[in-house]
Structures are given as structure tokens and as C-alpha cells.
Enzyme design. Structure first.
Site, short mmCIF file in Angstrom:
data_model
loop_
_atom_site.label_atom_id
_atom_site.label_comp_id
_atom_site.label_asym_id
_atom_site.label_seq_id
_atom_site.Cartn_x
_atom_site.Cartn_y
_atom_site.Cartn_z
N PHE A 11 0.85 -1.20 0.00
CA PHE A 11 0.00 0.00 0.00
C PHE A 11 0.88 1.25 0.00
CE2 PHE A 11 -3.44 2.78 1.83
CZ PHE A 11 -4.34 2.58 0.79
N LYS A 124 6.99 -4.96 -11.83
CA LYS A 124 7.68 -5.40 -13.05
C LYS A 124 8.44 -6.72 -12.86
CE LYS A 124 8.23 -1.20 -12.68
NZ LYS A 124 8.51 0.24 -12.57
N GLU A 148 -1.07 -4.32 -17.01
CA GLU A 148 -0.97 -3.07 -17.78
C GLU A 148 -0.03 -2.05 -17.13
OE1 GLU A 148 -2.54 -2.10 -20.98
OE2 GLU A 148 -0.74 -0.96 -20.53
N VAL A 151 4.19 -1.21 -17.77
CA VAL A 151 4.83 -0.38 -18.82
C VAL A 151 3.95 0.85 -19.05
CG1 VAL A 151 5.56 -0.28 -21.24
CG2 VAL A 151 5.85 -2.40 -19.95
N GLY A 205 6.45 10.88 -6.67
CA GLY A 205 6.05 9.47 -6.74
C GLY A 205 6.37 8.81 -8.07
N GLU A 208 11.36 4.73 -8.47
CA GLU A 208 11.30 3.47 -7.73
C GLU A 208 11.74 3.71 -6.29
OE1 GLU A 208 10.26 0.35 -9.31
OE2 GLU A 208 9.60 2.04 -10.51
N ASP A 219 15.09 -0.04 -14.77
CA ASP A 219 13.63 -0.02 -14.88
C ASP A 219 13.20 -0.08 -16.35
OD1 ASP A 219 10.86 0.73 -13.59
OD2 ASP A 219 11.14 2.13 -15.25
N LYS A 223 11.26 -3.06 -18.55
CA LYS A 223 10.09 -2.85 -19.41
C LYS A 223 10.36 -3.39 -20.83
CE LYS A 223 8.49 0.98 -16.63
NZ LYS A 223 8.75 2.38 -16.25
N GLY A 320 3.70 7.75 -11.70
CA GLY A 320 2.92 8.58 -10.79
C GLY A 320 1.81 7.77 -10.14
#
Ligand code: HSE
Length: 338
Positions: A11, A124, A148, A151, A205, A208, A219, A223, A320
């Protein structure tokens, strides 16, 4: 009206963005899309856990420093108890991404599927490292995995590639796939220092939990590996992606490029030909007229080069809390509106 019960594992930014969207729009989704989403369980390493089979109250959940202190229900379950024992229909896996081992997320996803629950994740790790195995497990149990958000956050790049362009013959994928680095490069061009721009990306935000993953290109490489597994049916190890990040790019590099009518962009690329698949992430100097040169801030872009349509490009938010929170909605609607 269908009620869909959700358990959140993790969370942080994404989970909170998702809960905020439900707080604002769950009634609208119920009225207009015919599905009511309720969060029945949350487990977070730092903030504790709670379960209420009738649904947790969202504004209290969003404000709680200690989730275990929320009124009603069971508190103190660990992630695996939350997955196995809650009455959720879908487990939403949002623990920290680990692109080396994929854990603990891979184990969470397996446990959810083994207990008969659909999975939605923006993590990921499991998707880059074990998508084929996990989706086979899901299929064998007649369950679905929504990915979804892995990426381009909530910008539906994977639905576009996997569903709408599935018959168009995708040969090449290229894009700006990391919001943090694109934001940093844009801010540096506007005069900010690298460290101030990175700090702002963290506050917003985008980054990572460990931003090394962003700035060193891991990252974006994850992807690229995800795109290869999902769209080209070719899983890649992380070390098969030729990777360079943006830490070697200085303010003076950015200024020199600008003076020459160019802009640095971190470009992820995946290309299929008769010799195999070539995957890379590296900074590239693009002329201002290039379409990707004008994708700025945390916005991302992806261009699918296909046999039948030529280039198809999608531009939208790449990081974000609300943007990634929306990816979870997108996947849930994909499962429940079918
Ligand atoms: N840290 C990632 C980025 C988040 O900046 O793009 C979205 O995957």
C-alpha cells in the site's frame, strides 16, 4: 450489479493512488460500468494489515498510519494469509519491484492463482522474469493476470500491443519508457541540477523505491524485457538488454545538445529480425523535430512498428501514483467487462 472484492498486497504510492481513484469514482463505475469494486483486505510491510469481508472504508484506509488499527475485521495477517484467507476475487500485487529475483512478488502471484484468485499487478519483477510460467498457471486455472501498469503506468500500451495490434505483425518497439529519467532530463534542460530534479521526481512518486533502478536504466530494461515476453513471445534475461542509464549525462551535455537543436532521451528499443531479438536502453540525442524529442517530463511514449500499419505511437503518463493507480482499474475492467 456485480461486486468485485479486492485484496491489496502493498500500500505505497500505487495502492494509495488506486484507493483514491475508487474513493472518487467507485459509485460512477457501479452506475455506468456495472461493477462495484471494494477493497476487503490490505497488507503492507510498513503500515500493517486489515481485513473486512464487507469492505474497508476508503477514506479511513487512506488516512491510517497504522492499517491494523482500522475499525472492524481481522488485523495482523501477513501477505500470504491475506492472499489465501481473505474473500477477495482479485489479488492486487503492489509490493516493491525486484528485477533480480522477482520476489516476494512472484510467490504472491503464485499463491493468489493457486488459491483461485485473479491477479492484477504493476510490479515489473514477476512480469519481466516469469510471465510465461505465471500466465500458464493462470490459464490452467481459468484465471487472468492483468499487467498493464508495468509499462507506461495507466497509459494502455500493453493492451494496445497485445490485443489491438496482435494481428498487425509488430517488428520493432521503441520508446521513452521511464518517467523519472525523462523528468530529470527535462528539468536539467530547464536549469535544474541533476540531484534537485531526482529529489523532485521522488516527491512526485515517479521514482522506484531505490531510484538507482531508474537512473541506471534497469527499470526501462525491465520494461523492454516485458515487451519482449508479452509481444514477441521471447523472454529475455535482464543481462540480454544492452543497458546504459543517464548518470553519465551532465548539465553541460544537456546544454550542448540544446544549442545544437537536440535533446537527450533515454530510449528503450526492441527489434526482431531473422537473427533474433535485439534489446537495448541507452541515452540518445534526438533532433527537436523527432516526435520522441517533444515528449517531456514524466510523460512516456511508445512506437510500435508493424508490418500492416507501419508506425503506431501512443503518448501518455509513464509514472505517478494516480496514473499507475489507473492501470489497476484498466486491468480490472479488462477482467470484469469481458
Ligand atoms: N519508476 C518508474 C518510472 C515508475 O519512473 O517510470 C513507472 O514504472
Amino acid at each position: 450489479m456485480q461486486t468485485v472484492r479486492l485484496a491489496l498486497i502493498g500500500f505505497g504510492n500505487v495502492g494509495q493512488g488506486f484507493a483514491q481513484i475508487l474513493l472518487e469514482r467507485a459509485n460512477d463505475y457501479a452506475d455506468n460500468l456495472g461493477v462495484r469494486f471494494i477493497i476487503v483486505a490490505v497488507n503492507d510491510l510498513l503500515r500493517g494489515s486489515a481485513f473486512n469481508p464487507e469492505g474497508l472504508e476508503l477514506s479511513a484506509l487512506l488516512q491510517a498510519k497504522d492499517i491494523s488499527s482500522l475499525p472492524a475485521g481481522t488485523a495482523g495477517w501477513d501477505a500470504f494469509e491475506t492472499i489465501a484467507r481473505s474473500n477477495a476475487d482479485v489479488v492486487i500485487e503492489l509490493s516493491y519491484t525486484n528485477l533480480q529475483t522477482g520476489e516476494p512478488a512472484i510467490s504472491h502471484v503464485r499463491a493468489a492463482l493457486e488459491s483461485g484468485k485473479h491477479v492484477v499487478t504493476s510490479n515489473k519483477g514477476p512480469v519481466a522474469l516469469q510471465y510465461a510460467e505465471l500466465s500458464a498457471l493462470a490459464r490452467s486455472r481459468n484465471l487472468q493476470i492483468g499487467v498493464e501498469g508495468t509499462v507506461m503506468s495507466g497509459t494502455p500500451s500493453l493492451h494496445l500491443g497485445m490485443e489491438l495490434l496482435a494481428g498487425a505483425g509488430i517488428q520493432r518497439v521503441q520508446g521513452i519508457l521511464n518517467g523519472t529519467t525523462n523528468y530529470i532530463l527535462t528539468q536539467m534542460e530547464n536549469g535544474a541540477s541533476y540531484s534537485d530534479a531526482l529529489a523532485e521526481a521522488q516527491i512526485r512518486g515517479y521514482a522506484e523505491a531505490d531510484p538507482t533502478g531508474d537512473v541506471e536504466g534497469f527499470d526501462a530494461a525491465g520494461k523492454v524485457a516485458i515487451l519482449s515476453a508479452l509481444l514477441m513471445n521471447t523472454p529475455l534475461r535482464m543481462d540480454q538488454v544492452d543497458r546504459t542509464g543517464i548518470t553519465g549525462i551532465t548539465r553541460s551535455d544537456v546544454d550542448q545538445a540544446k544549442a545544437a537543436g537536440q535533446r537527450w532521451k533515454l530510449i528503450g528499443s526492441l527489434e526482431k529480425n531473422q537473427d533474433g531479438i535485439f534489446a537495448s536502453v541507452k541515452p540518445v540525442r534526438l533532433p527537436f523535430e523527432h516526435p520522441l524529442a517533444n515528449v517531456n517530463g514524466a510523460t512516456n511514449a511508445i512506437t510500435y512498428t508493424t508490418d500492416l500499419l507501419g508506425d503506431v505511437t501512443l503518448i501518455g503518463p509513464g509514472a505517478g501514483r494516480m496514473a499507475t493507480g489507473y492501470a489497476i482499474i484498466c486491468d480490472l475492467l479488462g477482467i470484469y467487462r469481458r
